[in-house]
Design a protein around this motif. Structure first.
Motif, short mmCIF file in Angstrom:
data_model
loop_
_atom_site.label_atom_id
_atom_site.label_comp_id
_atom_site.label_asym_id
_atom_site.label_seq_id
_atom_site.Cartn_x
_atom_site.Cartn_y
_atom_site.Cartn_z
N GLY A 79 44.39 18.49 52.98
CA GLY A 79 45.79 18.51 53.40
C GLY A 79 45.90 18.82 54.88
N ILE A 80 47.10 18.74 55.40
CA ILE A 80 47.37 19.02 56.81
C ILE A 80 48.61 19.90 56.89
CG2 ILE A 80 47.97 18.04 59.07
CD1 ILE A 80 46.56 15.45 58.17
N ASP A 81 48.50 21.01 57.62
CA ASP A 81 49.61 21.94 57.76
C ASP A 81 50.34 21.79 59.10
OD1 ASP A 81 49.07 23.52 55.27
OD2 ASP A 81 47.20 23.96 56.35
N GLY A 82 49.62 21.36 60.11
CA GLY A 82 50.24 21.23 61.43
C GLY A 82 49.65 20.07 62.21
N VAL A 83 50.50 19.43 63.00
CA VAL A 83 50.07 18.30 63.84
C VAL A 83 50.62 18.51 65.25
CG1 VAL A 83 50.34 15.82 64.27
CG2 VAL A 83 49.89 16.65 61.95
N VAL A 84 49.75 18.37 66.24
CA VAL A 84 50.17 18.49 67.64
C VAL A 84 49.86 17.18 68.34
CG1 VAL A 84 50.03 19.83 69.76
CG2 VAL A 84 49.63 20.95 67.55
N VAL A 125 54.40 13.34 58.43
CA VAL A 125 55.39 13.62 57.39
C VAL A 125 54.85 13.19 56.03
CG1 VAL A 125 57.69 13.06 56.51
CG2 VAL A 125 57.36 13.53 58.94
N GLY A 126 54.21 12.04 55.97
CA GLY A 126 53.63 11.58 54.72
C GLY A 126 52.56 12.51 54.19
N ALA A 127 51.78 13.10 55.11
CA ALA A 127 50.72 14.01 54.70
C ALA A 127 51.26 15.38 54.29
CB ALA A 127 49.71 14.17 55.83
N MET A 128 52.39 15.79 54.89
CA MET A 128 52.91 17.14 54.65
C MET A 128 53.86 17.22 53.46
SD MET A 128 53.65 18.25 58.61
CE MET A 128 52.29 18.56 59.74
N GLU A 129 54.50 16.13 53.12
CA GLU A 129 55.47 16.16 52.02
C GLU A 129 54.88 16.69 50.71
OE1 GLU A 129 59.08 13.07 52.46
OE2 GLU A 129 57.10 12.12 52.32
N GLY A 132 54.92 20.43 50.68
CA GLY A 132 56.23 21.08 50.70
C GLY A 132 56.48 21.89 51.95
N SER A 133 55.67 21.67 52.99
CA SER A 133 55.86 22.40 54.24
C SER A 133 54.98 21.78 55.31
CB SER A 133 55.51 23.88 54.09
OG SER A 133 54.11 24.03 53.82
N GLY A 134 55.26 22.15 56.57
CA GLY A 134 54.43 21.68 57.67
C GLY A 134 55.14 21.88 59.00
N SER A 135 54.36 21.72 60.06
CA SER A 135 54.92 21.84 61.41
C SER A 135 54.37 20.72 62.27
CB SER A 135 54.54 23.19 62.03
OG SER A 135 54.98 23.27 63.37
N GLU A 171 66.07 15.29 59.97
CA GLU A 171 65.67 14.60 58.74
C GLU A 171 64.75 15.45 57.88
OE1 GLU A 171 62.61 10.98 57.62
OE2 GLU A 171 63.89 10.75 59.39
N CYS A 172 63.83 16.16 58.52
CA CYS A 172 62.76 16.84 57.78
C CYS A 172 63.07 18.29 57.43
CB CYS A 172 61.46 16.79 58.59
SG CYS A 172 60.75 15.15 58.67
N GLY A 173 64.19 18.81 57.92
CA GLY A 173 64.55 20.18 57.58
C GLY A 173 64.59 20.44 56.09
N PRO A 174 65.24 19.59 55.30
CA PRO A 174 65.27 19.82 53.85
C PRO A 174 63.90 19.74 53.18
CG PRO A 174 67.04 18.34 54.52
CD PRO A 174 66.13 18.49 55.70
N LYS A 175 62.94 19.14 53.86
CA LYS A 175 61.59 19.05 53.31
C LYS A 175 60.72 20.23 53.72
CE LYS A 175 61.84 14.01 53.76
NZ LYS A 175 61.27 12.78 54.38
N ASN A 176 61.31 21.18 54.45
CA ASN A 176 60.59 22.34 54.97
C ASN A 176 59.48 21.94 55.94
OD1 ASN A 176 60.26 25.15 55.20
ND2 ASN A 176 58.59 25.16 53.70
N ILE A 177 59.71 20.83 56.64
CA ILE A 177 58.80 20.38 57.71
C ILE A 177 59.55 20.58 59.03
CG2 ILE A 177 57.57 18.45 58.72
CD1 ILE A 177 57.33 17.27 55.89
N ARG A 178 58.98 21.40 59.88
CA ARG A 178 59.62 21.71 61.17
C ARG A 178 59.09 20.77 62.26
NH1 ARG A 178 58.03 26.00 63.21
NH2 ARG A 178 56.24 26.46 61.87
N VAL A 179 59.95 20.40 63.18
CA VAL A 179 59.58 19.53 64.30
C VAL A 179 60.12 20.13 65.59
CG1 VAL A 179 59.55 17.19 65.23
CG2 VAL A 179 59.77 17.54 62.75
N ASN A 180 59.24 20.42 66.52
CA ASN A 180 59.62 20.99 67.80
C ASN A 180 58.93 20.24 68.93
OD1 ASN A 180 61.27 23.53 67.08
ND2 ASN A 180 59.43 23.73 65.80
#
Length: 244
Positions: A79-84, A125-129, A132-135, A171-180
């Motif tokens: 799995g993947i938790d974070g992507v930069v 996003v596909g990997a994090m969905e 149920g979380s990710g950044s 878009e991804c807030g409800p998926k608990n995926i944060r984007v900054n």
């Protein structure tokens, strides 16, 4: 801070990307270093603190290359938790004045900096969905906000990255995926070395140029649970340049 996190870094073979990989590994993450040059990616991965890291080839401007790299990392890491998103280019010698910017220069800068970020974010996003979380952290530039004389394609590409990041965060807030989005100022890297040899910014309130680790530490924070309520943010890491 990043114990048990699985972090993927594009453009990780040098500059800011290599520093992000190093800082994340030091903070306890398992890191996948992606770069268009697989030898550089593998070399950086081999130097990281801890174990289980990987270096892989990835051309972010090619959708299939991104998909293949993400598939390999997901399988290897579980799995993947974070992507930069650190992969990027600029061509100051051919990026202005606008009447002299070639189609090739425009197309290549947009392909790597903006379309490449889109491909990586889509795969992330596909990997994090399933988790149920990710950044996701994107790297734009101070020029996304200020613009820069005779740097038209680069400014446009980074402005697009900033806009994409904000839209994706909603878009991804409800998926608990944060984007900054991080907007670096002038950072001392191999990519900027030649330009800085001829021209350095004169207004930097903090009194120095940026270093890759200045961006890397911010990226690591945004990948961590310490920033769990931070999304859709534009983080200026520019020594005060944009304010001055």
């Amino acid at each position: 801070m990043l114990e048990a996190k699985r972090i993927l870094v594009t453009g990780g073979g040098s500059g800011i990307g290599a520093s992000v990989a190093a800082v994340c590994a030091e903070a306890g993450a398992r890191v996948a270093v992606l770069d268009i040059d697989p030898a550089k990616a593998e070399a950086v991965a081999a130097t990281l603190a801890g174990a289980g890291h990987a270096g892989l080839a990835c051309d972010v401007s090619v959708a299939r290359s991104v998909e293949k790299a993400f598939s390999r990392v997901t399988e290897a890491f579980g799995g993947i938790d974070g992507v930069v998103n650190c992969a990027g280019i600029w061509r100051p010698a051919s990026d202005g004045p606008i009447t002299r910017v070639s189609d090739e220069t425009w197309d290549r800068i947009i392909a790597v900096n903006l379309t490449g970020t889109f491909y990586v974010c889509r795969a992330a996003v596909g990997a994090m969905e399933p988790n149920g979380s990710g950044s996701i952290v994107t790297i734009a530039s101070v020029v996304a906000v200020t613009g820069w004389d005779k740097l038209n394609a680069y400014s446009a590409s980074k402005g697009g990255v900033l806009a994409l990041s904000r839209a994706l965060a909603i878009e991804c807030g409800p998926k608990n995926i944060r984007v900054n989005c991080i907007c670096p100022g002038v950072i001392e890297t191999p990519m900027t070395e030649k330009t800085l040899a001829h021209s350095k910014p004169t207004v930097l309130p903090i009194g120095r140029l940026g270093r890759p680790e200045d961006i890397a530490r911010t990226a690591a924070f945004l990948c961590s649970d310490w920033s769990s309520f931070t999304t859709a943010s534009t983080v200026m890491v520019d020594g005060g340049f944009s304010a001055a």
